[in-house]
Design a protein around this motif. Structure first.
Motif, PDB file in Angstrom:
ATOM      1  N   CYS A 148      -5.987  -1.134  -0.698  1.00 34.31           N
ATOM      2  CA  CYS A 148      -5.704  -1.474   0.693  1.00 34.31           C
ATOM      3  C   CYS A 148      -6.971  -1.326   1.520  1.00 34.31           C
ATOM      4  O   CYS A 148      -7.633  -0.291   1.481  1.00 34.31           O
ATOM      5  N   ASN A 162       0.970  -1.182   4.159  1.00 30.58           N
ATOM      6  CA  ASN A 162       0.446  -2.525   4.406  1.00 30.58           C
ATOM      7  C   ASN A 162       0.825  -3.460   3.257  1.00 30.58           C
ATOM      8  O   ASN A 162       0.629  -3.148   2.090  1.00 30.58           O
ATOM      9  N   CYS A 179       0.840  -1.209   0.000  1.00 30.80           N
ATOM     10  CA  CYS A 179       0.000   0.000   0.000  1.00 30.80           C
ATOM     11  C   CYS A 179       0.868   1.249   0.000  1.00 30.80           C
ATOM     12  O   CYS A 179       1.714   1.419   0.882  1.00 30.80           O
ATOM     13  N   CYS A 202      -6.345   1.080   5.328  1.00 27.08           N
ATOM     14  CA  CYS A 202      -6.378   2.536   5.481  1.00 27.08           C
ATOM     15  C   CYS A 202      -7.478   3.144   4.631  1.00 27.08           C
ATOM     16  O   CYS A 202      -7.435   4.324   4.299  1.00 27.08           O
ATOM     17  N   CYS A 257      -0.125   3.425   3.505  1.00 30.49           N
ATOM     18  CA  CYS A 257       0.186   3.030   4.885  1.00 30.49           C
ATOM     19  C   CYS A 257       1.242   1.944   4.967  1.00 30.49           C
ATOM     20  O   CYS A 257       1.625   1.523   6.056  1.00 30.49           O
TER      21      CYS A 257
HETATM   22 ZN    ZN Z   1      -3.034   1.169   3.239  1.00 36.87          ZN
END
Ligand code: ZN
Length: 385
Positions: free
Chosen positions: A27, A12, A7, A30, A10
């Motif tokens: 994602c 991820n 992501c 977030c 964030c």
């Molecule tokens: Zn994210």
């Protein structure tokens, strides 16, 4: 389909939190963070004028210089400073340095009330620069010489900031939130100054990757000690009677007070009962509409007391303030929170002393720990004088 999705917002990379829309990955961690964002542009160097009405202590000056040195060398700094030690002011030098180089500068905090307060302080300290506040529904203007914002709002600034000063890094909701942590790391393209009164082991660990230095500031601003809380054990209606009497005494002495309560519902019920016994107060919580105005009115002296949830626990400065923690044995109060609350009292040089009362059914471990930690800090301080 790509299994290596990362992501961009964030950081991820966990495939369990990656969804697909029309075959495109997105994602899910977030997804709640949406809205206008900005791109970093080149800025020219500029004049920065720092206006302070008081002088920093030697210790604050030394730390300020070390932080600037670290920043220039590309070293992140974590400052561990007890509440009231004047840690906000030690960030001014590095903010001034970065602004003068035309860098993108942020000051991030978890709570919007504190963002609003800090915005006023920084605008006063840097009167010739544009200091912008970004929080909740206040985000018409995203760019300025220095952006004061809630940690949530960092998602608007991917790879943007050369310097992020972040205070209260151990505070809810930042604590242990990996989405906010990822967003913070995405927003930071340069180096950071992190500050905390009570850094947890996890926080120290999280930020101990890469080049960093941890510094300690123990001196309270103007070298005043933190008032040591007094524990009052009182149950049922007696607790209420004690509080009402004490508030009336404060009113006679023309002293303002905060009464901290552990929940939003208790802020309402306690205030509705108190207001019968003791006029001239108000209450605030995260749910209270118009609380910024109530806080301003309180600071202007319109109210003699405020019943409040932890929304006012950090960063709000009121002269000659008395503090009562009602039901301080409630489980939501850990020692770190109680220390922060005690640090609200007596914050101005003209009125260094203030009551801090823990009003409870029994003495909790957190209360004991908070009191011994404050005594420790005060001893440390006396040895430095
Ligand atoms: Zn994210």
């Amino acid at each position: 389909m790509g299994t290596n999705y990362l992501c961009p917002r964030c950081g991820n990379a966990d495939p369990r939190y990656v969804g697909y829309r029309n075959g495109e990955p997105y994602c899910r961690k977030c997804i709640g963070f949406s809205g206008a964002s900005v791109e970093a542009k080149h800025k020219n160097t500029k004049g920065v004028y720092l206006k302070l009405d008081y002088e920093l202590s030697e210790e604050q000056k030394n730390l300020s210089a070390q932080i600037v040195k670290n920043f220039v060398r590309g070293v992140d700094t974590l400052v561990y400073a007890v509440c009231g030690s004047g840690k906000t002011e030690i960030s001014y030098a590095v903010i001034r340095y970065a602004m003068s180089k035309g860098m993108n500068v942020a000051f991030a905090l978890p709570r919007r009330d504190v963002v609003i307060e800090l915005h006023e302080r920084l605008q006063a300290a840097f009167p010739r620069n544009s200091i912008v506040a970004v929080y909740g529904d206040h985000h018409e203007r995203l760019e300025g010489d220095c952006v004061i914002l809630t940690t949530h709002q960092l998602f608007r600034y991917p790879h943007y900031f050369d310097l992020i000063v972040m205070d209260e890094i151990d505070a809810f909701p930042y604590k242990g939130n990996d989405v906010l942590d990822g967003i913070f790391k995405t927003a930071l393209r340069g180096h950071c100054l992190l500050m905390s009164a009570t850094p947890s082991k996890e926080v120290v660990k999280t930020f101990s990757t890469g080049a960093h230095q941890m510094l300690t500031l123990h001196t309270r601003f103007h070298k005043h000690e933190i008032p040591v809380p007094k524990t009052i054990i009182s149950k049922g209606v007696l607790k209420f009677i004690f509080l009402a009497k004490r508030l009336r005494n404060y009113q006679k002495e023309r002293k303002q007070a905060f009464i901290f309560v552990p929940s939003v519902s208790l802020s309402e019920t306690l205030f509705s009962r108190l207001s019968l016994a003791c006029k001239g107060g108000n209450y605030v919580s995260s749910k209270r509409v118009g609380r910024e105005q109530i806080i301003r009115d309180f600071k202007a002296g319109k109210y003699s007391y405020l019943v409040t949830t932890a929304v006012l626990e950090r960063g709000i400065t009121v002269a000659n303030l008395q503090v009562v923690v009602y039901q301080s044995d409630d489980r939501i109060y850990d020692a770190a929170t109680l220390i922060q609350i005690a640090g609200r009292a007596g914050r101005k040089a003209s009125a260094p002393d203030g009551d801090v009362l823990f009003l409870a059914d029994h003495e909790s471990e957190a209360m004991k720990h908070a009191i011994s930690e404050i005594k420790y800090c005060n001893t440390f301080l006396q040895n430095m004088l």
